[in-house]
Motif scaffolding. Sequence first.
Motif, PDB file in Angstrom:
ATOM      1  N   MET A  84       4.931  -5.693   0.672  1.00 14.86           N
ATOM      2  CA  MET A  84       6.261  -5.027   1.264  1.00 14.86           C
ATOM      3  C   MET A  84       6.506  -3.694   0.338  1.00 14.86           C
ATOM      4  O   MET A  84       6.136  -2.723   0.615  1.00 14.86           O
ATOM      5  N   PRO A  85       7.319  -3.839  -0.650  1.00  7.80           N
ATOM      6  CA  PRO A  85       7.955  -2.870  -1.293  1.00  7.80           C
ATOM      7  C   PRO A  85       6.564  -1.855  -2.063  1.00  7.80           C
ATOM      8  O   PRO A  85       6.692  -0.741  -1.906  1.00  7.80           O
ATOM      9  N   LEU A  86       5.657  -2.429  -2.590  1.00 10.12           N
ATOM     10  CA  LEU A  86       4.513  -1.613  -3.159  1.00 10.12           C
ATOM     11  C   LEU A  86       3.871  -0.637  -2.066  1.00 10.12           C
ATOM     12  O   LEU A  86       3.567   0.452  -2.122  1.00 10.12           O
ATOM     13  N   THR A  87       3.367  -1.574  -1.097  1.00 15.26           N
ATOM     14  CA  THR A  87       2.698  -0.660  -0.125  1.00 15.26           C
ATOM     15  C   THR A  87       3.571   0.376   0.886  1.00 15.26           C
ATOM     16  O   THR A  87       2.995   1.299   0.902  1.00 15.26           O
ATOM     17  N   MET A  88       4.912  -0.139   0.869  1.00 15.11           N
ATOM     18  CA  MET A  88       5.795   0.611   1.606  1.00 15.11           C
ATOM     19  C   MET A  88       5.851   2.045   0.470  1.00 15.11           C
ATOM     20  O   MET A  88       5.823   3.073   1.353  1.00 15.11           O
ATOM     21  N   TYR A  89       5.962   1.692  -0.600  1.00 10.68           N
ATOM     22  CA  TYR A  89       6.099   3.043  -1.457  1.00 10.68           C
ATOM     23  C   TYR A  89       5.071   3.985  -1.384  1.00 10.68           C
ATOM     24  O   TYR A  89       5.284   5.213  -1.179  1.00 10.68           O
ATOM     25  N   TYR A  90       3.634   3.571  -1.333  1.00  9.15           N
ATOM     26  CA  TYR A  90       2.632   4.466  -1.137  1.00  9.15           C
ATOM     27  C   TYR A  90       2.623   5.010   0.170  1.00  9.15           C
ATOM     28  O   TYR A  90       2.182   6.312   0.385  1.00  9.15           O
ATOM     29  N   SER A  91       3.027   4.493   1.159  1.00  4.58           N
ATOM     30  CA  SER A  91       2.806   4.896   2.345  1.00  4.58           C
ATOM     31  C   SER A  91       3.947   5.921   2.697  1.00  4.58           C
ATOM     32  O   SER A  91       3.759   7.222   3.244  1.00  4.58           O
ATOM     33  N   MET A  92       5.170   5.486   2.205  1.00  2.00           N
ATOM     34  CA  MET A  92       6.494   6.660   2.446  1.00  2.00           C
ATOM     35  C   MET A  92       6.221   7.923   1.493  1.00  2.00           C
ATOM     36  O   MET A  92       6.483   8.979   1.726  1.00  2.00           O
ATOM     37  N   PHE A 116       9.191   7.576   8.279  1.00  2.76           N
ATOM     38  CA  PHE A 116       9.757   6.307   7.583  1.00  2.76           C
ATOM     39  C   PHE A 116      10.060   5.063   8.167  1.00  2.76           C
ATOM     40  O   PHE A 116       9.778   4.279   7.723  1.00  2.76           O
ATOM     41  N   LEU A 117      10.952   5.645   9.382  1.00  2.92           N
ATOM     42  CA  LEU A 117      11.175   4.385  10.065  1.00  2.92           C
ATOM     43  C   LEU A 117      10.100   3.450  10.572  1.00  2.92           C
ATOM     44  O   LEU A 117      10.196   2.191  10.439  1.00  2.92           O
ATOM     45  N   ARG A 118       9.126   4.164  10.988  1.00  2.00           N
ATOM     46  CA  ARG A 118       7.669   3.580  11.543  1.00  2.00           C
ATOM     47  C   ARG A 118       7.189   2.603  10.339  1.00  2.00           C
ATOM     48  O   ARG A 118       6.862   1.556  10.575  1.00  2.00           O
ATOM     49  N   ILE A 119       7.111   3.498   9.169  1.00  2.07           N
ATOM     50  CA  ILE A 119       6.391   2.564   8.054  1.00  2.07           C
ATOM     51  C   ILE A 119       7.479   1.258   7.582  1.00  2.07           C
ATOM     52  O   ILE A 119       6.626   0.242   7.375  1.00  2.07           O
ATOM     53  N   GLY A 122      14.937   9.068   0.009  1.00  2.00           N
ATOM     54  CA  GLY A 122      16.305   9.427   0.746  1.00  2.00           C
ATOM     55  C   GLY A 122      15.971   9.216   2.278  1.00  2.00           C
ATOM     56  O   GLY A 122      16.314  10.073   3.288  1.00  2.00           O
ATOM     57  N   ALA A 123      15.370   8.230   2.562  1.00  2.00           N
ATOM     58  CA  ALA A 123      15.035   7.630   3.811  1.00  2.00           C
ATOM     59  C   ALA A 123      15.829   6.642   4.343  1.00  2.00           C
ATOM     60  O   ALA A 123      15.469   6.076   5.459  1.00  2.00           O
TER      61      ALA A 123
END
Lengths: 614, 322
Positions: free
Chosen positions: A32-40, A61-64, A146-147
């Motif tokens: 969750m947060p880690l992968t999301m960080y890299y994608s975002m 960002f919403l899609r991610i 900021g998303a």
Amino acid sequence: MTSAVFFKELKEDIRQRFWISVLILAVGFLIMPLTMYYSMNSTAELVREGIYSAKSGAADFLRIYREMAGTKAALVAAASAVAGILAAVTGFSWLGRQEAVDFWHSVAIDRKTLFLERAAAGFFLCVIPYLIDWAAATFLVPVGFGAFTSEILRDGLKAVLFFILSWMAFYFFITLGLVMSGKTGTGLLLGALLLLEGPAMVVIFSMIMSTFFGSIVMPEGILSYCFSPVTILFGEMTGYFGEMPGVPASQAFLLMAGYAAAGLILGLMAYRFRPSESAGCGIVFSWTSHVIRVAVVITGALVLDLVMGGDAGAAGQVIIIAAGAFLASLLYELIFYSGLRHYRSVWKEVTVSFAAAAALVLLCVYDPAGLNSWLPAESEVREAAVKIGVLDNYGYRSDSIQDQEEVQALEGRFTDRTDVIAELSDKADTGNRYPDDDDYSVLFGWKLLNGRTVYRRYAVPVSALDEFWQTCAGDEKLENQYNPVAQFDQQEGKESCVISSAYSGDEKTMHLTDEDCAELRQAMIRDSEKTLPSEVTDLEASFVIMVGNRYTDDIDQDTSGAYYYIYYYIYPAYEETLTWLADHGYTLAAEEGMNGEDTGAESADVEGGSNGDE
Amino acid sequence: MIEIREVSKSFDGGRTQALKNLSMKIDSGRVFGLIGTNGAGKSTLFRVMAGVIRPDAGNVLYNGKALYEDVPSAEQGQIRPRPVGYGIRQNLGIRQQICFLPDAWNMPLSMTPDDCAAQYAVFYPDFRRSRFEKLADTFGFDRKKPVRTFSKGMRKAVMIFLGLSTRTKFLFCDELFDGLDAVVRQTMKSVFAEEMIDRDFTPVISSHNMRELEDFCDHVGLMHKGKVLLSEDLEQMKLNMHKVQFVLRDAGRLQRLQEELDVISVKKRGSVTEMIARGSAEEIMAKIRQEDPVFAETVPVTLEEAFIGETEEKGYDFSSLF
């Protein structure tokens, strides 16, 4: 005394199984947060560099978020199921050991309290770490970029509710399996069977229909009627249910809640009535043993017949069914009773099951009710439609004839409307839904006076259709659908056709009118007919055209909720196409990168979006 | 007191009758030994008494209170059988007074003795952590190591310590001494004796080895094929039974003795005759002295010999039971 013991045991249970929380926290943090960080972070860079607009970035960002922690987070879905199974196994696998049962059923705690304590402990062990990771993924990462938006929060809350319900459904159903069996392995198997009972029944039903009643058209999205926690979870992740009529996405929550509640009630009841001496037995409740054995034997008999029955006559099918029943019954005894010592005493059940399966198959074969050949009476029909399609190497292409005069003209070629069907069905291979080349499927649809619409589909060889086909096959649209490039037609009726070349990050956007689309399509068709991709040797320039339809100028903006991306690989040998594009101001730079293996075949990948009704 | 009233239990759909209308009383404050061969029903009886397995019929009463509350009118002695699987309602207050130790280790092997103690403490409010730690340390067990590293005997010892530390009124030990070496066995007996002096404590111990229980139990019950053949106070059983070893000058004197005494068994080892007879020691010795023996002395009767006498009096062939 009971509540005091409940809380004391809850605390001790959590302490002993705390490793589950650590595991979920770690895995959840990764997915969750880690992968999301890299994608975002990647998206943020694209926005900073101007490749994405701010609006596009927000959408991404919403899609991610949805795919990493929200309602489309497949990994989280899988993790919630696994966590439920883990909590159930660690909570109740001791039921398979008599010594452990001796302890738990001799200490001063009643069964209901113990069951609920295990459920509560599992909840805290699994849900709390998930919520911690979810909070980090929802509030920390998006805020950092900021998303953070209200849509993210809404989707996140929906996801939390759905995944917790999913965890509960898996937890209680696996627990029910463990309670109903005296061994951990068979308990897990039982739990899995309970979780998949819906899809199993629907698959078997579909197999029966396609094998014996090929003319009957199954409802679109039949699999969406497979109600089970597994399919609901899967459906939500893939958006399957959102597109299919069986289970609208909005009802998935209610279904999952229903499953969780049913699992809780059934599991608690089964545990309360479970005899302690059943530790180590295959099936605990003797009556369930009969029911499960009958179900397994009938299923085994049917499956073997559906797979191998094929062209076997009635006698052959009976033999195959008998073999299936016998094998399934043996398998059942070996798995659940670790031997065949009961086998002699269950021959009656096996015989009855075989007879039931054989009767069902023979009923389907002989179809005494005439389901496969049923047609509405002419006097009942308000209007009719015919759809003729062919399944070949290029996909399924079809043409519909809904004009009543045309349909009647087709039907009227014969003295009686039913002669058309009779002639077609005589020649039809109704057991084959996917005929070979040169076979066509003819779909008849009748709107009846009572408001119902009935469909029947037949697979018919071209030779049987003969002149009848020529009328339809002569249709230009159908002919042009020969080439997958013809899927441009999907753009018809839209405001604009947008072409972007996104290869190697070099993106150009141009807008084409319907007429331009048609011209380009024809150019591409002619080019593809002239040059086979496998013969391409000149790779000085190659690029990808991405075609999408939008109601706005910005290809990346999904304001309509409906979009398609179609990728066409255009090779340097496609002179006409390249010339047309250059004439319309779209000069594409030569790029390296694609080799013979990459471009071995012309391909059209269709990426469909939502259809706007979610 | 524990009263077992007409308890029956069958398994496998009635094919195996583990307990058949079994009735027995166990007095409080005394060590009760349950003896029987493998398959006699000892473990099943323990499980019924501990509330683990619900009987098909009958009930178990602890100081007059029924353990199984959904068997009506148990106190009036009206026992009605219920179908297997019927909802189980038990008196949890009674369950708090019972600790059942099966013959095999009953907790996850990954747990340490300290973890086990913490688990027991949840359900037994009187659990004495200090007592458990003292017992474990006395026997040299590492309380922080997982039990999977312990031998069978060590696991048994840990289980017994846990059971003793619960300070329950009743402790049911299935095959108490199984796996324990001679030294540990003796020490355990001392520990049990201490507990009985210290508080209201009634251990019920099962074994298939009579010698193990002989110098430990006050009351013994013999089980065979789901029934209790006899249940007797050990001292009472031995009170009216004596074993004498003697050497007579001729065979005729032995025959006369056998006619005059209530003889249970006679064995000859060379010239020495070993006889077990009923009656007081003085009466038996007086009769023997009348035959002018070379020597004669009384020796203790073993439990096995006492059982032989009692079972044969009831018409059973003891050798067929064991």
